[in-house]
Design a protein around this motif. Structure first.
Motif, PDB file in Angstrom:
ATOM      1  N   VAL A   1      -5.150  38.888  48.263  1.00  0.00           N
ATOM      2  CA  VAL A   1      -5.079  39.945  49.283  1.00  0.00           C
ATOM      3  C   VAL A   1      -3.841  40.802  49.043  1.00  0.00           C
ATOM      4  O   VAL A   1      -3.912  42.038  49.091  1.00  0.00           O
ATOM      5  CB  VAL A   1      -5.076  39.347  50.709  1.00  0.00           C
ATOM      6  CG1 VAL A   1      -4.738  40.403  51.756  1.00  0.00           C
ATOM      7  CG2 VAL A   1      -6.410  38.696  51.018  1.00  0.00           C
ATOM      8  N   ARG A   2      -2.722  40.163  48.765  1.00  0.00           N
ATOM      9  CA  ARG A   2      -1.482  40.901  48.537  1.00  0.00           C
ATOM     10  C   ARG A   2      -1.615  41.832  47.325  1.00  0.00           C
ATOM     11  O   ARG A   2      -1.189  42.995  47.375  1.00  0.00           O
ATOM     12  CB  ARG A   2      -0.313  39.931  48.325  1.00  0.00           C
ATOM     13  CG  ARG A   2       0.995  40.655  48.173  1.00  0.00           C
ATOM     14  CD  ARG A   2       2.171  39.713  48.097  1.00  0.00           C
ATOM     15  NE  ARG A   2       3.374  40.478  47.809  1.00  0.00           N
ATOM     16  CZ  ARG A   2       4.555  39.954  47.655  1.00  0.00           C
ATOM     17  NH1 ARG A   2       4.738  38.648  47.790  1.00  0.00           N
ATOM     18  NH2 ARG A   2       5.589  40.720  47.390  1.00  0.00           N
ATOM     19  N   THR A   3      -2.233  41.339  46.267  1.00  0.00           N
ATOM     20  CA  THR A   3      -2.411  42.150  45.059  1.00  0.00           C
ATOM     21  C   THR A   3      -3.378  43.301  45.305  1.00  0.00           C
ATOM     22  O   THR A   3      -3.072  44.457  44.975  1.00  0.00           O
ATOM     23  CB  THR A   3      -2.922  41.269  43.903  1.00  0.00           C
ATOM     24  OG1 THR A   3      -1.951  40.249  43.647  1.00  0.00           O
ATOM     25  CG2 THR A   3      -3.162  42.084  42.647  1.00  0.00           C
ATOM     26  N   LEU A   4      -4.545  43.002  45.881  1.00  0.00           N
ATOM     27  CA  LEU A   4      -5.541  44.045  46.132  1.00  0.00           C
ATOM     28  C   LEU A   4      -5.035  45.100  47.103  1.00  0.00           C
ATOM     29  O   LEU A   4      -5.322  46.288  46.938  1.00  0.00           O
ATOM     30  CB  LEU A   4      -6.833  43.426  46.665  1.00  0.00           C
ATOM     31  CG  LEU A   4      -7.641  42.589  45.673  1.00  0.00           C
ATOM     32  CD1 LEU A   4      -8.760  41.842  46.388  1.00  0.00           C
ATOM     33  CD2 LEU A   4      -8.202  43.468  44.569  1.00  0.00           C
ATOM     34  N   GLY A   5      -4.297  44.660  48.122  1.00  0.00           N
ATOM     35  CA  GLY A   5      -3.802  45.594  49.123  1.00  0.00           C
ATOM     36  C   GLY A   5      -2.476  46.230  48.783  1.00  0.00           C
ATOM     37  O   GLY A   5      -1.994  47.096  49.504  1.00  0.00           O
TER      38      GLY A   5
ATOM     39  N   ALA B   1      -8.998  46.205  55.568  1.00  0.00           N
ATOM     40  CA  ALA B   1     -10.271  45.480  55.614  1.00  0.00           C
ATOM     41  C   ALA B   1     -10.851  45.318  54.215  1.00  0.00           C
ATOM     42  O   ALA B   1     -11.301  44.227  53.839  1.00  0.00           O
ATOM     43  CB  ALA B   1     -11.264  46.214  56.522  1.00  0.00           C
ATOM     44  N   SER B   2     -10.824  46.374  53.436  1.00  0.00           N
ATOM     45  CA  SER B   2     -11.362  46.314  52.076  1.00  0.00           C
ATOM     46  C   SER B   2     -10.579  45.351  51.193  1.00  0.00           C
ATOM     47  O   SER B   2     -11.167  44.635  50.380  1.00  0.00           O
ATOM     48  CB  SER B   2     -11.369  47.707  51.437  1.00  0.00           C
ATOM     49  OG  SER B   2     -12.278  48.537  52.115  1.00  0.00           O
ATOM     50  N   SER B   3      -9.279  45.295  51.373  1.00  0.00           N
ATOM     51  CA  SER B   3      -8.452  44.379  50.585  1.00  0.00           C
ATOM     52  C   SER B   3      -8.838  42.929  50.864  1.00  0.00           C
ATOM     53  O   SER B   3      -8.991  42.121  49.946  1.00  0.00           O
ATOM     54  CB  SER B   3      -6.970  44.592  50.898  1.00  0.00           C
ATOM     55  OG  SER B   3      -6.576  45.899  50.565  1.00  0.00           O
ATOM     56  N   VAL B   4      -9.017  42.607  52.117  1.00  0.00           N
ATOM     57  CA  VAL B   4      -9.376  41.230  52.489  1.00  0.00           C
ATOM     58  C   VAL B   4     -10.818  40.924  52.113  1.00  0.00           C
ATOM     59  O   VAL B   4     -11.109  39.871  51.528  1.00  0.00           O
ATOM     60  CB  VAL B   4      -9.143  40.995  53.995  1.00  0.00           C
ATOM     61  CG1 VAL B   4      -9.711  39.643  54.425  1.00  0.00           C
ATOM     62  CG2 VAL B   4      -7.662  41.082  54.322  1.00  0.00           C
TER      63      VAL B   4
ATOM     64  N   GLU C   1       4.159  38.056  54.058  1.00  0.00           N
ATOM     65  CA  GLU C   1       4.007  38.142  55.504  1.00  0.00           C
ATOM     66  C   GLU C   1       3.065  39.278  55.899  1.00  0.00           C
ATOM     67  O   GLU C   1       2.237  39.125  56.802  1.00  0.00           O
ATOM     68  CB  GLU C   1       5.366  38.316  56.194  1.00  0.00           C
ATOM     69  CG  GLU C   1       6.264  37.107  56.092  1.00  0.00           C
ATOM     70  CD  GLU C   1       6.934  36.925  54.725  1.00  0.00           C
ATOM     71  OE1 GLU C   1       7.014  37.915  53.933  1.00  0.00           O
ATOM     72  OE2 GLU C   1       7.362  35.798  54.436  1.00  0.00           O
ATOM     73  N   GLU C   2       3.198  40.409  55.224  1.00  0.00           N
ATOM     74  CA  GLU C   2       2.326  41.546  55.507  1.00  0.00           C
ATOM     75  C   GLU C   2       0.885  41.214  55.117  1.00  0.00           C
ATOM     76  O   GLU C   2      -0.054  41.468  55.884  1.00  0.00           O
ATOM     77  CB  GLU C   2       2.808  42.789  54.755  1.00  0.00           C
ATOM     78  CG  GLU C   2       2.002  44.031  55.055  1.00  0.00           C
ATOM     79  CD  GLU C   2       2.489  45.254  54.281  1.00  0.00           C
ATOM     80  OE1 GLU C   2       2.031  46.345  54.628  1.00  0.00           O
ATOM     81  OE2 GLU C   2       3.299  45.112  53.340  1.00  0.00           O
ATOM     82  N   ALA C   3       0.706  40.624  53.951  1.00  0.00           N
ATOM     83  CA  ALA C   3      -0.633  40.239  53.504  1.00  0.00           C
ATOM     84  C   ALA C   3      -1.244  39.204  54.448  1.00  0.00           C
ATOM     85  O   ALA C   3      -2.438  39.263  54.766  1.00  0.00           O
ATOM     86  CB  ALA C   3      -0.574  39.696  52.076  1.00  0.00           C
ATOM     87  N   GLU C   4      -0.446  38.279  54.928  1.00  0.00           N
ATOM     88  CA  GLU C   4      -0.933  37.244  55.830  1.00  0.00           C
ATOM     89  C   GLU C   4      -1.333  37.829  57.185  1.00  0.00           C
ATOM     90  O   GLU C   4      -2.347  37.432  57.774  1.00  0.00           O
ATOM     91  CB  GLU C   4       0.128  36.162  56.013  1.00  0.00           C
ATOM     92  CG  GLU C   4      -0.382  34.935  56.706  1.00  0.00           C
ATOM     93  CD  GLU C   4       0.535  33.749  56.526  1.00  0.00           C
ATOM     94  OE1 GLU C   4       0.026  32.628  56.505  1.00  0.00           O
ATOM     95  OE2 GLU C   4       1.767  33.947  56.419  1.00  0.00           O
TER      96      GLU C   4
END
Length: 132
Positions: free
Chosen positions: A11-15, A92-95, A21-24
């Protein structure tokens, strides 16, 4: 590395988030929103595919009688994250793209069958319809 950490890293990489913390935070908001959209076998199968920590967030949501349209899903993510619609679509797309990688194409296809038209783009898929 745990399955949850791998999902979080994806998620962190895609987003392109700057910290875990932000990705979480984004992962939790999108999973919670998605948890309110799915019912039945697909809900159970996705929950089984998720790492325990993510499954808890997803499964703790009471599903709506019918899933909302993709734009309303993005609006719900925007409210949950207190952000713009553009940023919420990105989040949303990243997750959801990370979930596709985790759950596989077969389960993703089944999820998209149960969700209204428009979600495919959020999952990183083409939203094609059969010509009449």
């Amino acid at each position: 590395m745990t399955r949850y950490r791998l999902l979080l890293q994806q998620v962190r990489t895609l987003g392109r988030y700057t910290c875990d913390e932000e990705a979480e935070r984004v992962l939790a908001a999108v999973l919670a929103t998605l948890g309110s959209q799915l019912t039945g076998e697909q809900r159970c199968d996705l929950a089984a595919a998720l790492p325990e920590r993510a499954r808890t967030v997803f499964a703790s949501q009471i599903p709506l009688p019918h899933p909302v349209a993709a734009p309303a899903f993005v609006e719900a993510v925007a409210r949950a994250l207190n952000t713009s619609l553009t940023a919420a679509r990105w989040d949303a797309s990243s997750v959801l793209a990370a979930l596709t990688a985790l759950a596989g194409d077969h389960l993703t296809d089944r999820l998209l069958t149960d969700l209204p038209r428009g979600y495919a783009l959020l999952f990183g898929r083409a939203d094609l319809t059969i010509a009449a």
